[in-house]
Motif scaffolding. Structure first.
Motif, PDB file in Angstrom:
ATOM      1  N   GLN A   1       0.856  -1.186   0.000  1.00 44.88           N
ATOM      2  CA  GLN A   1       0.000   0.000   0.000  1.00 44.88           C
ATOM      3  C   GLN A   1       0.896   1.241   0.000  1.00 44.88           C
ATOM      4  O   GLN A   1       1.849   1.326   0.764  1.00 44.88           O
ATOM      5  CB  GLN A   1      -0.908   0.040   1.226  1.00 44.88           C
ATOM      6  CG  GLN A   1      -1.976  -1.032   1.245  1.00 44.88           C
ATOM      7  CD  GLN A   1      -1.447  -2.366   1.728  1.00 44.88           C
ATOM      8  OE1 GLN A   1      -0.693  -2.424   2.692  1.00 44.88           O
ATOM      9  NE2 GLN A   1      -1.812  -3.432   1.043  1.00 44.88           N
TER      10      GLN A   1
ATOM     11  N   GLN B   1       0.800   5.479   0.149  1.00 51.72           N
ATOM     12  CA  GLN B   1      -0.031   6.610   0.565  1.00 51.72           C
ATOM     13  C   GLN B   1       0.722   7.892   0.270  1.00 51.72           C
ATOM     14  O   GLN B   1       1.713   8.204   0.917  1.00 51.72           O
ATOM     15  CB  GLN B   1      -0.338   6.521   2.060  1.00 51.72           C
ATOM     16  CG  GLN B   1      -1.181   7.665   2.601  1.00 51.72           C
ATOM     17  CD  GLN B   1      -2.649   7.513   2.274  1.00 51.72           C
ATOM     18  OE1 GLN B   1      -3.162   6.411   2.195  1.00 51.72           O
ATOM     19  NE2 GLN B   1      -3.323   8.624   2.066  1.00 51.72           N
TER      20      GLN B   1
ATOM     21  N   GLY C   1      -0.055   4.616  -5.440  1.00 55.10           N
ATOM     22  CA  GLY C   1      -0.761   5.311  -4.386  1.00 55.10           C
ATOM     23  C   GLY C   1      -2.023   5.952  -4.926  1.00 55.10           C
ATOM     24  O   GLY C   1      -2.285   5.938  -6.130  1.00 55.10           O
TER      25      GLY C   1
END
Length: 129
Positions: free
Chosen positions: A2, A4, A120
Motif C-alpha cells: 500500500q 499513501q 498510491g
C-alpha cells in the motif's frame, strides 16, 4: 503493498511543496519508485523516478532542475521536493513502485507507467498564478 501519497495543496507560482509517499505491507528498499502526475483532461505523465540504490534518478524535462526525488529506505518512504512551481505543474501526483522488473529493465523503461505495479491514491497539487 500500500502506498499513501501526501503533501499536496494550494501554492502560489514560484512556491514549493514536498510530497511524501509512505509504503506499507512490504519493504520497498529493493525496488525502484517513481512519481507520475495527471492534469485535468490530460494523460498521466512521468515526473521522476529513483532506483532502489539511489544511484539512478530520472526526471522529466519539464521538471528538471526544479524537482528533486529522494527516498529513505529505512523509513520505507519516497519524497518529491518541488521548487519554483508553475501553474502547469497543477495535477494529481501519484507515487508508484516497480517490484518486478530487473534493474536494467527498470532503467530502460522507468518513464513508462506500465512497469509500475503498485500505485498510491494520488495527492492534488494546485499552483495558482
Amino acid at each position: 503493498v500500500q502506498l499513501q501519497a501526501s503533501g499536496g495543496g494550494l501554492v502560489q507560482a514560484g512556491g514549493s511543496l514536498r510530497l511524501s509517499c509512505a509504503a506499507s505491507g512490504r519493504t520497498l528498499s529493493n525496488y525502484a519508485m517513481g512519481w507520475f502526475r495527471q492534469a485535468p483532461g490530460k494523460e498521466r505523465e512521468f515526473v521522476s523516478a529513483i532506483s532502489w540504490s539511489v544511484a539512478y534518478t530520472l526526471y522529466a524535462d519539464s521538471v528538471k532542475g526544479r524537482f528533486t526525488i529522494s527516498r529513505d529506505n529505512a523509513e520505507n518512504a519516497l519524497y518529491l521536493q518541488m521548487n519554483s512551481l508553475k501553474p502547469e505543474d497543477t495535477a494529481v501526483y501519484y507515487c508508484a513502485t516497480d517490484t518486478s522488473s530487473p534493474g536494467s529493465t527498470w532503467y530502460a523503461k522507468a518513464r513508462e507507467s506500465e512497469i509500475y505495479d503498485y500505485w498510491g491514491q494520488g495527492t492534488l497539487v494546485t499552483v495558482s498564478s
